[in-house]
Scaffold this active site. Structure first.
Site, short mmCIF file in Angstrom:
data_model
loop_
_atom_site.label_atom_id
_atom_site.label_comp_id
_atom_site.label_asym_id
_atom_site.label_seq_id
_atom_site.Cartn_x
_atom_site.Cartn_y
_atom_site.Cartn_z
N CYS A 1 4.12 9.57 -29.51
CA CYS A 1 4.95 10.77 -29.39
C CYS A 1 5.61 11.13 -30.73
CB CYS A 1 5.96 10.59 -28.26
SG CYS A 1 6.45 12.19 -27.58
N GLY B 1 22.15 -6.81 -12.71
CA GLY B 1 21.22 -7.43 -13.66
C GLY B 1 20.51 -8.65 -13.11
N LEU B 2 20.47 -8.79 -11.78
CA LEU B 2 19.79 -9.96 -11.19
C LEU B 2 18.29 -9.74 -11.08
CD1 LEU B 2 22.22 -10.93 -8.28
CD2 LEU B 2 22.00 -11.97 -10.54
N HIS C 1 2.66 9.27 -23.96
CA HIS C 1 3.20 7.91 -23.94
C HIS C 1 2.21 6.95 -23.27
CE1 HIS C 1 7.32 8.63 -25.38
NE2 HIS C 1 7.10 9.85 -24.91
N GLY D 1 14.92 -4.94 -8.88
CA GLY D 1 13.67 -4.19 -8.98
C GLY D 1 12.48 -5.14 -9.08
N GLU E 1 15.51 -0.24 -2.75
CA GLU E 1 16.37 -0.98 -3.67
C GLU E 1 17.66 -0.21 -3.85
OE1 GLU E 1 14.73 -1.47 -7.61
OE2 GLU E 1 16.69 -2.06 -8.39
N GLU F 1 2.15 3.85 -23.17
CA GLU F 1 2.77 2.64 -22.59
C GLU F 1 3.11 2.82 -21.11
OE1 GLU F 1 4.19 4.81 -24.54
OE2 GLU F 1 6.36 4.98 -24.28
N1 GLN Z 1 11.43 14.38 -30.33
C1 GLN Z 1 10.05 14.65 -30.17
C2 GLN Z 1 9.80 15.87 -29.30
O1 GLN Z 1 10.66 16.30 -28.59
C3 GLN Z 1 9.32 13.44 -29.64
C4 GLN Z 1 9.70 13.09 -28.25
C5 GLN Z 1 9.33 11.68 -27.88
O2 GLN Z 1 9.02 10.88 -28.75
N2 GLN Z 1 9.39 11.35 -26.62
O3 GLN Z 1 8.73 16.42 -29.30
#
Ligand code: GLN
Length: 572
Positions: free
Chosen positions: A414, A41-42, A543, A45, A168, A545
């Site tokens: 998602c 945990g230092l 996703h 990365g 790493e 993000e």
């Molecule tokens: N559980 C949902 C699926 O499998 C959404 C997956 C997620 O949010 N990564 O489609």
């Protein structure tokens, strides 16, 4: 060394065993290996990605790799509550969250070559054994398992054409599960020759409040442990709450024979993005350039430009005129690491919009239509992030309904996309029993389900749809505006369930807009409500993000923060 060069398979004539990938030249690549001592945990990365960034800034090609000690083949089956989020790469590899740190810090897409686990190493060795690949020899930790580790490091060098590979090593020196990695790196250094492999020990200087002074003993012992493996660090970086005193640095230097100028204080910072600057100021990058003999290759003008650009970003961190609160509904509400990339994406968007983004974690398990108003009081925008399983889904749908009806900015990710479809189907289209077959396998109106015919088209069987995919953006939508002129964008997926195309027309007729779709198949990937109806209601089956970068924030997060700022200002 010549002997090594020719030994691809071990025979009875030699004890050398160094399988080299095609096209590999011994001694041509540099390696920097980072080990953690004293405790986990230092931020290994964060440390190695920052150092890699500084070398990249100088015009060198860098490629990082994380060596995980665990036996899982990848991170896909790990519980994010225990291990942090599963980070998905563009090629679909499910990795540790550290790969996200590397991608963000380096602004570089990584692949499966940048990640390995003990499980991958051992299964490769065992597969080779079954295929008779070891020519009658007994298969051993040394040289065969270590040989496989070295092969992967060198293969990464070939695949990425890197000048420097950053390694790493997961866990802490002394763990049984990473001992063979450390041995492999000692062998690598021996085989590659002087000046090719550099070792960094990241250690921890204790400062017990009861004593009021810094203590170096644990750090000394930790580094000694590394030296027992035959590895003498070139650089020691000391993590500590406050700047490490010269006295403590001197002690560490004396006990380890590492000169003072290479014993660095890496004390706590307000943001991880300040670390490259801290390293630059301490001269760590120039020591590395010198140790690896890169002097002639450094592009100083590019380096200076990169430093200015980065400081323009970091100077804004934590110094914002405005503040907003984003509510994130999440099952793993007690662990921030489970949502690391979302928090980072919000930080990037906050800097871009000059807003300090506070997060309110919302446990949705007990939320009902009666309590939702109180729960979302003081929140300027809501994110329903990805997730699996039934728990808390009813509460999430309540939050989405509240956000939609009360014009509160909403970003669904998602599972948050799927829940938004269910909410719309139930409360706007009047499909009372709309649900996902993940939540209710026998539901009568499965607006979200697994569609075997689509899986067949995609060739994935019942498995997860993983990794980067193209998305075609519909013109004249918020998504089109957001992603600029690009008609097709690429984002990363990790899901099994999706919108049943049979319900799309009903949803669209009721006003829901599907503004991003698969280029060929009827797979819905972005949904939104038109501006006239709602200030910001958008969700993605992917996703977003995972692709947000400090200097290039993801537009859907920027849109959320902007809309939340407007709402906040209007309410003041
Ligand atoms: N559980 C949902 C699926 O499998 C959404 C997956 C997620 O949010 N990564 O489609």
């Amino acid at each position: 060394m010549d002997l090594l060069r020719s030994v691809k398979d071990q025979t009875d004539e030699t004890e050398f065993y160094t399988p080299l990938p095609d096209g590999y030249k011994l001694g041509a690549t540099r390696y920097v290996a980072v080990f953690g001592t004293v405790m986990s945990g230092l931020g290994k990365g964060i440390f190695s990605s920052s150092l890699a960034k500084l070398l990249k800034d100088k015009g060198l090609r860098v490629s990082p790799i994380k060596l995980e000690g665990y036996l899982n083949i990848d991170s896909g089956t790990l519980n994010p509550f225990r291990h942090g989020e599963v980070f998905v790469l563009d090629d679909g590899t499910e990795t540790d969250m550290d790969l996200g740190t590397y991608e963000r810090m380096l602004d570089q897409n990584l692949t499966g070559y940048n990640f390995t686990t003990s499980g991958q190493i051992f299964s490769a060795v065992l597969e080779k054994e079954r295929a008779g690949g070891y020519l009658g020899r007994d298969v051993q930790m040394i040289p065969h398992v270590t040989g496989e580790v070295k092969y992967r490091l060198r293969n990464l060098a070939v695949q990425s054409s890197a000048d420097v590979v950053f390694i790493e090593v997961g866990g802490t020196v002394g763990d049984i599960e990473n001992a063979f990695y450390i041995e492999a790196l000692r062998e690598l250094s021996y085989e590659e020759g002087d000046g090719s492999v550099m070792f960094v020990a990241l250690t921890y200087v204790l400062s017990p409040p009861s004593l009021g002074e810094q203590k170096s003993k644990a750090a000394q012992l930790g580094i000694k442990r590394l030296m027992e493996f035959g590895i003498h660090p070139h650089i020691i970086a000391c993590r500590c709450e406050n700047p490490v005193t010269d006295k403590v640095r001197q002690k560490i230097s004396v006990y380890t024979s590492v000169p003072m100028r290479r014993v660095f204080s890496m004390h706590d910072l307000a943001s991880i993005y300040l670390l490259p600057q801290q390293m630059r100021e301490a001269g760590l990058d120039s020591e590395v350039v010198q140790l690896l003999n890169f002097g002639g290759k450094v592009n100083s003008a590019a380096d200076a430009r990169a430093a200015v650009g980065w400081e323009r970003f970091t100077s804004k961190i934590g110094k914002h005129a405005n503040g907003i609160t984003i509510g994130i509904t999440g099952k793993y509400t007690s662990l921030r690491d489970s949502y690391a990339s979302i928090l980072k994406a919000l930080e990037h968007a906050g800097v871009a919009c000059d807003a300090k983004v506070e997060v309110k974690w919302i446990d949705t398990t007990d939320i009902t239509s009666d309590s939702v108003t109180e729960v979302l009081c003081g929140v300027d925008g809501v994110i329903v992030p990805g997730g699996f399983g039934v728990r808390g889904t009813a509460g999430k749908i309540e939050c989405i309904r509240y956000a939609r009806e009360n014009k509160m900015p909403y970003l669904g990710i998602c599972l948050g996309f799927q829940m938004a479809v269910i909410e719309y189907a139930r409360n706007v289209c009047g499909l009372d029993e709309a649900d996902s077959t993940e939540i209710n396998p026998d539901c009568k109106t499965p607006v979200i389900s697994i569609l075997p015919e689509q899986k067949k088209i995609e060739g994935l069987g019942g498995n997860m749809r993983l990794g980067g995919q193209d998305i075609e953006i519909e013109p004249d939508t918020i998504a089109a505006k957001m992603f600029g002129a690009t008609k097709t964008i690429r984002q990363r997926f990790r899901h099994r369930f999706e919108v049943d195309p049979g319900y799309v027309e009903t949803l669209e007729q009721a006003g829901l807009v599907f503004s991003g779709n698969h280029p060929v198949h009827p797979i819905m990937q972005i949904l939104e409500l038109p501006r006239g109806v709602h200030p910001y209601f958008i969700a993605a089956q992917f996703h977003p993000e995972l692709t947000s970068r400090p200097l290039n924030p993801q537009p859907m997060f920027v849109g959320l923060v902007k809309a939340a700022l407007e709402r906040h200002a209007a309410q003041e």
